[in-house]
Scaffold this motif. Structure first.
Motif, mmCIF file in Angstrom:
data_model
loop_
_atom_site.group_PDB
_atom_site.id
_atom_site.type_symbol
_atom_site.label_atom_id
_atom_site.label_comp_id
_atom_site.label_asym_id
_atom_site.label_seq_id
_atom_site.Cartn_x
_atom_site.Cartn_y
_atom_site.Cartn_z
ATOM 1 N N LEU A 42 -32.711 35.264 -11.701
ATOM 2 C CA LEU A 42 -31.264 35.425 -11.861
ATOM 3 C C LEU A 42 -30.542 34.094 -12.029
ATOM 4 O O LEU A 42 -29.408 34.065 -12.498
ATOM 5 N N GLY A 43 -31.193 33.004 -11.684
ATOM 6 C CA GLY A 43 -30.572 31.692 -11.816
ATOM 7 C C GLY A 43 -30.907 30.968 -13.106
ATOM 8 O O GLY A 43 -30.393 29.884 -13.358
ATOM 9 N N SER A 44 -31.748 31.558 -13.939
ATOM 10 C CA SER A 44 -32.146 30.862 -15.168
ATOM 11 C C SER A 44 -31.078 30.976 -16.249
ATOM 12 O O SER A 44 -30.312 31.939 -16.300
ATOM 13 N N SER A 45 -31.050 29.994 -17.135
ATOM 14 C CA SER A 45 -30.066 30.014 -18.223
ATOM 15 C C SER A 45 -30.341 31.167 -19.180
ATOM 16 O O SER A 45 -29.410 31.769 -19.715
ATOM 17 N N GLU A 46 -31.618 31.505 -19.389
ATOM 18 C CA GLU A 46 -31.955 32.613 -20.292
ATOM 19 C C GLU A 46 -31.471 33.954 -19.726
ATOM 20 O O GLU A 46 -30.882 34.761 -20.442
ATOM 21 N N THR A 47 -31.692 34.177 -18.442
ATOM 22 C CA THR A 47 -31.225 35.414 -17.809
ATOM 23 C C THR A 47 -29.701 35.458 -17.808
ATOM 24 O O THR A 47 -29.103 36.494 -18.077
ATOM 25 N N ASP A 48 -29.072 34.326 -17.527
ATOM 26 C CA ASP A 48 -27.616 34.248 -17.555
ATOM 27 C C ASP A 48 -27.088 34.662 -18.926
ATOM 28 O O ASP A 48 -26.140 35.449 -19.018
ATOM 29 N N ALA A 49 -27.695 34.156 -19.995
ATOM 30 C CA ALA A 49 -27.252 34.501 -21.355
ATOM 31 C C ALA A 49 -27.429 35.990 -21.637
ATOM 32 O O ALA A 49 -26.537 36.631 -22.208
ATOM 33 N N LEU A 50 -28.563 36.555 -21.226
ATOM 34 C CA LEU A 50 -28.803 37.987 -21.434
ATOM 35 C C LEU A 50 -27.782 38.833 -20.670
ATOM 36 O O LEU A 50 -27.238 39.807 -21.204
ATOM 37 N N LEU A 51 -27.522 38.465 -19.412
ATOM 38 C CA LEU A 51 -26.572 39.232 -18.603
ATOM 39 C C LEU A 51 -25.148 39.082 -19.113
ATOM 40 O O LEU A 51 -24.381 40.044 -19.131
ATOM 41 N N ARG A 52 -24.778 37.883 -19.562
ATOM 42 C CA ARG A 52 -23.439 37.678 -20.132
ATOM 43 C C ARG A 52 -23.229 38.552 -21.363
ATOM 44 O O ARG A 52 -22.184 39.170 -21.522
ATOM 45 N N GLN A 53 -24.218 38.586 -22.224
ATOM 46 C CA GLN A 53 -24.128 39.414 -23.434
ATOM 47 C C GLN A 53 -23.992 40.891 -23.059
ATOM 48 O O GLN A 53 -23.161 41.609 -23.605
ATOM 49 N N PHE A 54 -24.798 41.332 -22.111
ATOM 50 C CA PHE A 54 -24.760 42.711 -21.648
ATOM 51 C C PHE A 54 -23.394 43.060 -21.044
ATOM 52 O O PHE A 54 -22.779 44.069 -21.397
ATOM 53 N N ILE A 71 -29.725 34.593 -3.188
ATOM 54 C CA ILE A 71 -28.842 34.531 -4.356
ATOM 55 C C ILE A 71 -27.724 33.527 -4.109
ATOM 56 O O ILE A 71 -27.430 32.690 -4.970
ATOM 57 N N GLU A 72 -27.107 33.600 -2.948
ATOM 58 C CA GLU A 72 -25.998 32.692 -2.632
ATOM 59 C C GLU A 72 -26.414 31.227 -2.662
ATOM 60 O O GLU A 72 -25.657 30.374 -3.127
ATOM 61 N N ARG A 73 -27.620 30.928 -2.201
ATOM 62 C CA ARG A 73 -28.074 29.540 -2.097
ATOM 63 C C ARG A 73 -28.734 28.998 -3.358
ATOM 64 O O ARG A 73 -28.657 27.799 -3.627
ATOM 65 N N HIS A 74 -29.416 29.856 -4.112
ATOM 66 C CA HIS A 74 -30.264 29.369 -5.197
ATOM 67 C C HIS A 74 -29.860 29.803 -6.604
ATOM 68 O O HIS A 74 -30.467 29.324 -7.570
ATOM 69 N N TYR A 75 -28.896 30.684 -6.735
ATOM 70 C CA TYR A 75 -28.530 31.195 -8.059
ATOM 71 C C TYR A 75 -27.046 30.978 -8.352
ATOM 72 O O TYR A 75 -26.279 31.936 -8.505
#
Length: 159
Positions: A42-54, A71-75
């Motif tokens: 959930l903290g990766s740039s690729e996942t971020d891009a996929l979730l933003r698009q969605f 999630i709070e500490r690492h993402y």
């Protein structure tokens, strides 16, 4: 491509590849459960891009977990996404009485699923364009969701 067969996996790399595929196929809904989401990227740039698009396309996301600290500490990317799309993302924490649940899954649109049989291991399966493969996990998530309470608020006041 329609592929209704189950794809077995045994490694973190395979899990992440199937998860990215599942996220990329999502159009309307994402439903996820994991004890703490520590192995979800959930903290990766690729996942971020996929979730933003969605999410920008009108999708809605529901996450249920036992603990949100990871999630709070690492993402930080996911926390930022939560602030920006708080009207499309809902996160809930399970009560202690459900902390014995150890499976882990992501369901997209009720027809795609990536599921680990136990959160301590990478062994699992993915199925795409297979509504029947998602039924049990969807029912399980429904029961979890009813018992869980809101967590990971986008601001300190929860607004």
């Amino acid at each position: 491509m329609t592929d209704a067969t189950a794809h077995k996996f045994n490694s973190h790399a395979e899990f992440e590849a199937h998860l990215r595929d599942c996220l990329g196929r999502a159009r309307v809904s994402l439903t996820m459960f994991d004890p703490d989401f520590s192995v979800f990227p959930l903290g990766s740039s690729e996942t971020d891009a996929l979730l933003r698009q969605f999410l920008a396309g009108g999708g809605a996301m529901r996450l249920a977990m036992h603990r949100s600290e990871h999630i709070e500490r690492h993402y930080p990317r996911f926390v930022r996404l939560l602030r920006e799309f708080n009207h499309r993302i809902e996160v809930r924490a399970t009560p202690r009485s459900l902390h014995h649940l150890t499976d882990s899954f992501c369901i997209a649109d009720g027809i795609h699923i990536v599921r680990r049989f136990h959160s301590d291991h990478m062994r699992g399966e993915a199925a795409f364009d297979a509504p029947a493969a998602t039924e049990l996990s969807q029912e399980r998530f429904g029961g979890i969701w009813v018992e869980a309470v809101s967590t990971l608020h986008p601001t300190t006041t929860g607004l």
